[in-house]
Motif scaffolding. Structure first.
Motif, mmCIF file in Angstrom:
data_model
loop_
_atom_site.group_PDB
_atom_site.id
_atom_site.type_symbol
_atom_site.label_atom_id
_atom_site.label_comp_id
_atom_site.label_asym_id
_atom_site.label_seq_id
_atom_site.Cartn_x
_atom_site.Cartn_y
_atom_site.Cartn_z
ATOM 1 N N ILE A 44 0.837 -1.203 0.000
ATOM 2 C CA ILE A 44 0.000 0.000 0.000
ATOM 3 C C ILE A 44 0.872 1.253 0.000
ATOM 4 C CG2 ILE A 44 -1.715 1.308 1.319
ATOM 5 C CD1 ILE A 44 -2.765 -1.440 2.328
ATOM 6 N N ILE A 45 1.940 1.246 0.799
ATOM 7 C CA ILE A 45 2.845 2.394 0.859
ATOM 8 C C ILE A 45 3.539 2.602 -0.487
ATOM 9 C CG2 ILE A 45 4.981 3.249 1.908
ATOM 10 C CD1 ILE A 45 4.011 1.858 4.526
ATOM 11 N N GLU A 46 3.888 1.516 -1.151
ATOM 12 C CA GLU A 46 4.503 1.618 -2.474
ATOM 13 C C GLU A 46 3.547 2.265 -3.472
ATOM 14 O OE1 GLU A 46 6.485 -1.265 -5.949
ATOM 15 O OE2 GLU A 46 5.864 -2.105 -4.004
ATOM 16 N N ALA A 47 2.276 1.865 -3.436
ATOM 17 C CA ALA A 47 1.280 2.472 -4.328
ATOM 18 C C ALA A 47 1.057 3.931 -3.955
ATOM 19 C CB ALA A 47 -0.025 1.687 -4.238
ATOM 20 N N ASN A 48 1.041 4.208 -2.674
ATOM 21 C CA ASN A 48 0.857 5.584 -2.208
ATOM 22 C C ASN A 48 1.994 6.488 -2.659
ATOM 23 O OD1 ASN A 48 1.381 7.506 0.601
ATOM 24 N ND2 ASN A 48 -0.635 7.545 -0.361
ATOM 25 N N ALA A 49 3.198 5.936 -2.737
ATOM 26 C CA ALA A 49 4.353 6.727 -3.197
ATOM 27 C C ALA A 49 4.151 7.213 -4.623
ATOM 28 C CB ALA A 49 5.629 5.889 -3.086
ATOM 29 N N GLU A 50 3.471 6.404 -5.441
ATOM 30 C CA GLU A 50 3.167 6.840 -6.807
ATOM 31 C C GLU A 50 2.272 8.072 -6.794
ATOM 32 O OE1 GLU A 50 1.402 3.659 -8.978
ATOM 33 O OE2 GLU A 50 2.984 2.206 -8.454
ATOM 34 N N ASP A 51 1.267 8.065 -5.919
ATOM 35 C CA ASP A 51 0.373 9.220 -5.814
ATOM 36 C C ASP A 51 1.119 10.453 -5.309
ATOM 37 O OD1 ASP A 51 -1.928 7.860 -6.671
ATOM 38 O OD2 ASP A 51 -2.303 7.085 -4.654
ATOM 39 N N LEU A 52 1.981 10.270 -4.306
ATOM 40 C CA LEU A 52 2.737 11.394 -3.759
ATOM 41 C C LEU A 52 3.688 11.971 -4.797
ATOM 42 C CD1 LEU A 52 3.561 10.004 -0.195
ATOM 43 C CD2 LEU A 52 1.937 11.816 -0.757
ATOM 44 N N ARG A 145 -15.949 6.426 -5.209
ATOM 45 C CA ARG A 145 -15.270 7.159 -6.271
ATOM 46 C C ARG A 145 -14.366 8.191 -5.608
ATOM 47 N NH1 ARG A 145 -13.089 11.494 -9.142
ATOM 48 N NH2 ARG A 145 -13.391 11.213 -11.391
ATOM 49 N N GLY A 146 -13.087 7.819 -5.435
ATOM 50 C CA GLY A 146 -12.127 8.711 -4.801
ATOM 51 C C GLY A 146 -11.527 9.678 -5.803
ATOM 52 N N GLY A 147 -10.740 10.616 -5.284
ATOM 53 C CA GLY A 147 -10.079 11.585 -6.142
ATOM 54 C C GLY A 147 -8.961 10.950 -6.946
ATOM 55 N N SER A 148 -8.687 11.523 -8.105
ATOM 56 C CA SER A 148 -7.641 10.988 -8.979
ATOM 57 C C SER A 148 -6.271 11.069 -8.314
ATOM 58 C CB SER A 148 -7.617 11.745 -10.302
ATOM 59 O OG SER A 148 -7.408 13.132 -10.092
ATOM 60 N N SER A 149 -6.091 12.007 -7.375
ATOM 61 C CA SER A 149 -4.788 12.158 -6.722
ATOM 62 C C SER A 149 -4.441 10.959 -5.848
ATOM 63 C CB SER A 149 -4.772 13.436 -5.877
ATOM 64 O OG SER A 149 -5.791 13.397 -4.903
ATOM 65 N N ALA A 150 -5.434 10.169 -5.451
ATOM 66 C CA ALA A 150 -5.189 8.997 -4.596
ATOM 67 C C ALA A 150 -5.517 7.693 -5.310
ATOM 68 C CB ALA A 150 -6.017 9.107 -3.318
ATOM 69 N N LEU A 151 -5.578 7.712 -6.638
ATOM 70 C CA LEU A 151 -6.061 6.550 -7.379
ATOM 71 C C LEU A 151 -5.201 5.312 -7.145
ATOM 72 C CD1 LEU A 151 -8.014 5.268 -9.332
ATOM 73 C CD2 LEU A 151 -6.650 6.192 -11.229
ATOM 74 N N SER A 152 -3.876 5.449 -7.187
ATOM 75 C CA SER A 152 -3.012 4.275 -6.995
ATOM 76 C C SER A 152 -3.200 3.685 -5.605
ATOM 77 C CB SER A 152 -1.551 4.656 -7.224
ATOM 78 O OG SER A 152 -1.342 5.074 -8.550
ATOM 79 N N SER A 153 -3.278 4.555 -4.590
ATOM 80 C CA SER A 153 -3.482 4.097 -3.210
ATOM 81 C C SER A 153 -4.818 3.388 -3.070
ATOM 82 C CB SER A 153 -3.423 5.284 -2.250
ATOM 83 O OG SER A 153 -2.221 6.009 -2.387
ATOM 84 N N ASN A 154 -5.877 4.020 -3.579
ATOM 85 C CA ASN A 154 -7.209 3.440 -3.444
ATOM 86 C C ASN A 154 -7.328 2.106 -4.174
ATOM 87 O OD1 ASN A 154 -8.092 5.606 -1.912
ATOM 88 N ND2 ASN A 154 -8.901 6.724 -3.668
ATOM 89 N N ARG A 155 -6.732 2.032 -5.343
ATOM 90 C CA ARG A 155 -6.784 0.784 -6.121
ATOM 91 C C ARG A 155 -6.133 -0.360 -5.331
ATOM 92 N NH1 ARG A 155 -4.027 2.272 -10.684
ATOM 93 N NH2 ARG A 155 -5.898 2.888 -11.847
ATOM 94 N N LYS A 156 -4.978 -0.088 -4.746
ATOM 95 C CA LYS A 156 -4.281 -1.135 -3.988
ATOM 96 C C LYS A 156 -5.046 -1.489 -2.713
ATOM 97 C CE LYS A 156 -1.066 -2.849 -4.902
ATOM 98 N NZ LYS A 156 -0.807 -4.162 -5.551
ATOM 99 N N ILE A 157 -5.579 -0.479 -2.026
ATOM 100 C CA ILE A 157 -6.337 -0.745 -0.807
ATOM 101 C C ILE A 157 -7.533 -1.638 -1.096
ATOM 102 C CG2 ILE A 157 -7.880 0.346 0.878
ATOM 103 C CD1 ILE A 157 -5.875 2.704 0.943
ATOM 104 N N VAL A 158 -8.286 -1.327 -2.144
ATOM 105 C CA VAL A 158 -9.465 -2.130 -2.469
ATOM 106 C C VAL A 158 -9.052 -3.528 -2.909
ATOM 107 C CG1 VAL A 158 -11.426 -2.350 -4.053
ATOM 108 C CG2 VAL A 158 -10.941 -0.157 -2.952
ATOM 109 N N GLU A 159 -7.943 -3.641 -3.614
ATOM 110 C CA GLU A 159 -7.428 -4.964 -3.981
ATOM 111 C C GLU A 159 -7.164 -5.794 -2.725
ATOM 112 O OE1 GLU A 159 -3.070 -6.486 -5.222
ATOM 113 O OE2 GLU A 159 -3.932 -5.068 -6.659
ATOM 114 N N VAL A 160 -6.527 -5.192 -1.737
ATOM 115 C CA VAL A 160 -6.232 -5.888 -0.482
ATOM 116 C C VAL A 160 -7.518 -6.273 0.241
ATOM 117 C CG1 VAL A 160 -5.218 -5.589 1.815
ATOM 118 C CG2 VAL A 160 -3.956 -4.833 -0.219
ATOM 119 N N LEU A 161 -8.481 -5.362 0.293
ATOM 120 C CA LEU A 161 -9.746 -5.646 0.975
ATOM 121 C C LEU A 161 -10.517 -6.748 0.256
ATOM 122 C CD1 LEU A 161 -10.967 -2.039 1.907
ATOM 123 C CD2 LEU A 161 -9.667 -3.655 3.311
#
Length: 415
Positions: A44-52, A145-161
């Motif tokens: 999740i942190i790796e995906a979040n780094a893409e957004d940051l 439907r989250g913001g585009s700025s967090a898309l990578s994070s949200n995609r990974k989080i939902v995958e995990v869930l």
């Protein structure tokens, strides 16, 4: 078929299954989801780094990047939010009222799920988990439907869930994420009558107003947070300083942070200069009225537009007022009915403020930063409702339910 309609259809198709799950089954799924978030935190942190990284390239402000950022501690806090939801009573099926009619009819009012909830939000990936947990605990399917700025994070989080849900009684189709970053995906959600039962927007005023003005699906309005703190003449100086510094500085990017500080003229004459220096040392830019500038010359001149702005940043409006009535008039003109505070040792003034100010949360001698589902004991929250129908203030589990009347008879017919 579009992604939006397809995923909303999947959520709708399993909503009846959720109605049949008991509390134990829902809680087991939430605990599995919490454990999965922690065990997969590195991914999740790796995906979040893409957004940051993308946010920095696009010039996103530091305060918004802070809202977006995830680390192990924040992910553990998010997972803990799910565990807190598990500990909370399940409101579904609660009996709210029993009516015994003279003709023998027994009428019971109970809580039931809303159905399929669409949630539109901006840059905070923790909302993805909070919303999923609260909706699923209350037997609702959810389309996020989250913001585009967090898309990578949200995609990974939902995958995990989703991976966690596959080993539970909770169907993974009950949780959907819209990945289309175009505004057209939001516009389409607003018109999905028959698939979505309600939409809840979370974010800035422009997002919320777009949803409120254009949705044909029913909306629970969560409001922008132009929050005020009024320091009365009798306020304890040390308490006033601690409360207003906390309300602005502790986390300025959130909706319950203070945007305007109102001071009684007597308090301002004695304490404003010292207080302004404290804000300055905390990195806060001050914008003030004429009276403020007379007392602290280096403050930037504030405009009426400033008083109507939710900064979510290290910027604070300061206004000196003559009395409590002036403070309440200013709040009525510029407030968003979110959270308002008075710091005073006068019980009469406190009661006048608490009774007279129209807001979802009103405070006496406490920071507005407490307007939060977790702080109110609700666990994670779906948002802060500033409307007056169905739900108001921090929205916990009961706010995500509707009601049903169950009637038992023994052959009655209406004459």
């Amino acid at each position: 078929m579009s992604e939006v309609r397809s995923k909303a259809g999947l959520a709708k198709s399993v909503s009846s299954i959720l109605n049949k799950l008991n509390t134990t089954q829902k809680n087991e799924a939430l605990l599995a989801m919490a454990d999965a978030l922690v065990s997969r935190s590195a991914d999740i942190i790796e995906a979040n780094a893409e957004d940051l990284r993308r946010g920095k390239e696009q010039g996103t402000s530091p305060s918004l990047l802070d809202r977006l950022a995830l680390n192990e501690s924040r992910i553990e806090d998010i997972a803990e939010g799910l565990r807190q939801i598990v500990q909370l009573p399940d409101p579904v099926g609660d009996t709210l009222e029993v009516i015994e009619r003279p003709n023998g009819l027994n009428i019971t009012k109970i809580r039931v799920p809303l159905g399929v909830i669409g949630i539109i939000y901006e840059a905070r990936p923790n909302v993805t988990v909070d919303a999923a947990g609260l909706c699923l605990k209350t037997g609702n399917a959810v389309v996020l439907r989250g913001g585009s700025s967090a898309l990578s994070s949200n995609r990974k989080i939902v995958e995990v869930l989703h991976e966690a849900m596959t080993h539970t009684a909770l169907p993974k189709d009950a949780l959907q994420l819209i990945e289309d970053p175009n505004r057209s995906s939001v516009d389409e959600m607003l018109k999905l009558n028959g698939l979505l039962d309600v939409i809840i927007p979370r974010g800035g005023s422009s997002l919320i107003q777009n949803v409120v003005m254009n949705a044909t699906v029913p909306v629970i309005e969560t409001g922008a947070g132009i929050c005020h703190t009024f320091i009365d003449a009798s306020a304890d100086p040390a308490m006033a300083e601690a409360i207003c510094i906390n309300a602005k500085v502790q986390r300025p990017s959130v909706c319950n942070s203070m945007e305007t500080l109102l001071l009684h003229k007597n308090f301002a004459e004695s304490h404003l200069e010292e207080l302004a220096v404290k804000f300055q040392k905390s990195g806060v830019e001050l914008r003030g009225c004429e009276e403020t500038k007379k007392l602290v010359s280096w403050v930037i001149q504030a405009s009426s537009a400033d008083y109507a702005t939710e900064y979510n940043d290290y910027i604070l409006n300061v206004k000196v007022v003559n009395n409590l009535d002036d403070a309440m008039d200013h709040i009525a003109a510029y407030g968003t009915k979110h959270s308002e505070c008075i710091v005073t040792e006068s019980q009469d003034n406190a009661e006048r403020f608490l009774q007279g100010v129209d807001a979802a949360a009103v405070y006496h001698n406490a920071s507005t930063r407490f307007t939060d589902g977790f702080e109110f004991g609700f666990g994670a929250e779906i948002g802060i409702s500033t409307q007056k129908l169905h739900a108001r203030g921090p929205m916990g589990l009961p706010s995500l339910t509707s009601t049903k009347y169950v009637i038992h008879g023994n052959g009655q017919i209406r004459q």
